[in-house]
Motif scaffolding. Structure first.
Motif, PDB file in Angstrom:
ATOM      1  N   VAL A   1       0.841  -1.192   0.000  1.00 33.19           N
ATOM      2  CA  VAL A   1       0.000   0.000   0.000  1.00 33.19           C
ATOM      3  C   VAL A   1       0.878   1.243   0.000  1.00 33.19           C
ATOM      4  N   ALA A   2       0.689   2.085  -1.000  1.00 27.41           N
ATOM      5  CA  ALA A   2       1.434   3.345  -1.087  1.00 27.41           C
ATOM      6  C   ALA A   2       0.608   4.513  -0.549  1.00 27.41           C
ATOM      7  N   ALA A   3      -0.714   4.431  -0.706  1.00 25.80           N
ATOM      8  CA  ALA A   3      -1.605   5.464  -0.192  1.00 25.80           C
ATOM      9  C   ALA A   3      -2.993   4.864  -0.015  1.00 25.80           C
ATOM     10  N   PHE A   4      -3.726   5.374   0.952  1.00 26.45           N
ATOM     11  CA  PHE A   4      -5.121   4.953   1.096  1.00 26.45           C
ATOM     12  C   PHE A   4      -5.939   6.143   1.555  1.00 26.45           C
ATOM     13  N   ALA A   5      -7.213   6.080   1.256  1.00 21.56           N
ATOM     14  CA  ALA A   5      -8.083   7.218   1.561  1.00 21.56           C
ATOM     15  C   ALA A   5      -9.443   6.741   2.027  1.00 21.56           C
ATOM     16  N   THR A   6     -10.106   7.602   2.758  1.00 23.41           N
ATOM     17  CA  THR A   6     -11.517   7.414   3.098  1.00 23.41           C
ATOM     18  C   THR A   6     -12.262   8.647   2.620  1.00 23.41           C
ATOM     19  N   ALA A   7     -13.487   8.451   2.205  1.00 18.53           N
ATOM     20  CA  ALA A   7     -14.276   9.565   1.687  1.00 18.53           C
ATOM     21  C   ALA A   7     -15.721   9.420   2.127  1.00 18.53           C
ATOM     22  N   VAL A   8     -16.322  10.548   2.433  1.00 18.21           N
ATOM     23  CA  VAL A   8     -17.755  10.606   2.705  1.00 18.21           C
ATOM     24  C   VAL A   8     -18.405  11.350   1.541  1.00 18.21           C
ATOM     25  N   PHE A   9     -19.346  10.695   0.897  1.00 23.22           N
ATOM     26  CA  PHE A   9     -20.135  11.332  -0.160  1.00 23.22           C
ATOM     27  C   PHE A   9     -21.516  11.653   0.416  1.00 23.22           C
ATOM     28  N   ALA A  10     -22.076  12.755  -0.027  1.00 26.38           N
ATOM     29  CA  ALA A  10     -23.367  13.172   0.526  1.00 26.38           C
ATOM     30  C   ALA A  10     -24.272  13.727  -0.555  1.00 26.38           C
ATOM     31  N   GLN A  11     -25.551  13.489  -0.390  1.00 34.04           N
ATOM     32  CA  GLN A  11     -26.553  14.121  -1.239  1.00 34.04           C
ATOM     33  C   GLN A  11     -27.078  15.325  -0.469  1.00 34.04           C
ATOM     34  N   ARG A  12     -26.640  16.483  -0.902  1.00 31.99           N
ATOM     35  CA  ARG A  12     -26.980  17.720  -0.201  1.00 31.99           C
ATOM     36  C   ARG A  12     -28.401  18.162  -0.559  1.00 31.99           C
ATOM     37  N   ARG A  13     -29.096  18.596   0.450  1.00 33.50           N
ATOM     38  CA  ARG A  13     -30.462  19.065   0.265  1.00 33.50           C
ATOM     39  C   ARG A  13     -30.572  20.524   0.701  1.00 33.50           C
ATOM     40  N   GLU A  14     -31.452  21.265   0.060  1.00 30.96           N
ATOM     41  CA  GLU A  14     -31.632  22.674   0.396  1.00 30.96           C
ATOM     42  C   GLU A  14     -32.181  22.808   1.809  1.00 30.96           C
ATOM     43  N   THR A  15     -31.386  23.394   2.693  1.00 31.01           N
ATOM     44  CA  THR A  15     -31.824  23.657   4.069  1.00 31.01           C
ATOM     45  C   THR A  15     -31.325  25.045   4.453  1.00 31.01           C
ATOM     46  N   TRP A  16     -31.158  25.272   5.723  1.00 31.24           N
ATOM     47  CA  TRP A  16     -30.689  26.564   6.230  1.00 31.24           C
ATOM     48  C   TRP A  16     -29.223  26.776   5.880  1.00 31.24           C
TER      49      TRP A  16
END
Length: 268
Positions: free
Chosen positions: A109-124
């Motif tokens: 392993v040379a590099a590893f990553a974690t990611a959070v993807f989100a479906q953004r909704r219109e709020t405040w």
């Protein structure tokens, strides 16, 4: 994992950044490759590696939403040539997805990553922070005092306190705070992949503090995205204002905090 194939050949007329961060799928595995144009002190420029990892995740069939948080850990220099990419969906909810991805060479392993993807909704919405006042992009000359393959892939413009690392090291530590306009050297409308690379494009804080170039590399980097792909595309820009600082330099390691602002003064 079933996924869509994406390939950019070295002979393509695509932008150099897209060629360097291309992700290909041969039906069995994903692969990336280093680019001589993005070589850093040791191995590939971390921002190019980060963008390749994020691009691979964004190409997954199951992906939903846009990146919200993205952490990359650089375990070892990536040697010139190809590397395998292994994405994995860890957990999905109604609004978010949690992913991991590894980049390996010769089984290591040379590099590893974690990611959070989100479906953004219109709020405040509330944006209490403000972009610092600086000279505009066009009022600021291009910085040309430092040359290196990966640096030449970007255009840097320091609206104030332009660094000069050509002389002797400073007798006393200088400020770690800088403001700099950053864009691709070959103009390219910025997208989320560009932001993931530019987040690592700040000159190392220790360069500014000591007034000299030292062989260092990023160990871990987390990027938080405050816009989604559609919002960024609605305001096409080719450069951002980067504001960076540091808190501690101690026993071979240091930290850095950075902000990327659009010319319209929006924190990205």
């Amino acid at each position: 994992m079933d996924a869509k194939v994406e390939a950019v050949s070295a002979n393509s007329t695509a932008h150099p950044f897209d060629v360097a961060t291309a992700a290909t799928f041969d039906g069995t595995r994903w692969q990336g490759a280093t680019s001589d144009g993005y070589h850093a002190f040791v191995g590939q420029f971390g921002g190019a590696t980060a963008a390749t990892l994020l691009r691979t995740l964004m190409r997954q069939k199951e992906i939903a939403g846009d990146p919200l948080a993205f952490t990359v850990n650089f375990c070892a220099p990536i040697a010139p040539g190809g590397f395998d990419l292994t994405p994995r969906l860890i957990k999905a909810t109604r609004s978010t997805q949690h992913w991991s991805i590894e980049a390996t060479q010769a089984g290591e392993v040379a590099a590893f990553a974690t990611a959070v993807f989100a479906q953004r909704r219109e709020t405040w919405t509330h944006r209490p922070t403000a972009m610092p006042a600086v000279k505009s992009l066009t009022e600021t000359p291009v910085y040309t005092r430092v040359a290196a393959p990966w640096i030449e892939q970007f255009e840097f413009r320091f609206p104030e306190d332009e660094p000069n690392f050509s002389g002797a090291a400073f007798a006393e530590p200088a400020s770690a705070h800088t403001k700099v306009w950053i864009g691709h050297a070959v103009p390219r409308t910025l997208d989320l992949l560009s932001l993931s690379a530019i987040a690592d494009a700040f000159f190392a804080r220790i360069f500014h503090v000591r007034g000299e170039l030292l062989p260092i590399g990023t160990v871990s980097m987390t990027t938080y995205f405050h816009v989604d792909a559609a919002e960024l595309a609605a305001e096409p820009i080719t450069a951002v204002l980067g504001v960076a600082d540091a808190n501690v330099f101690h026993k071979s390691f240091s930290d850095q905090t950075g902000e990327l602002w659009s010319p319209s003064e929006r924190l990205l």
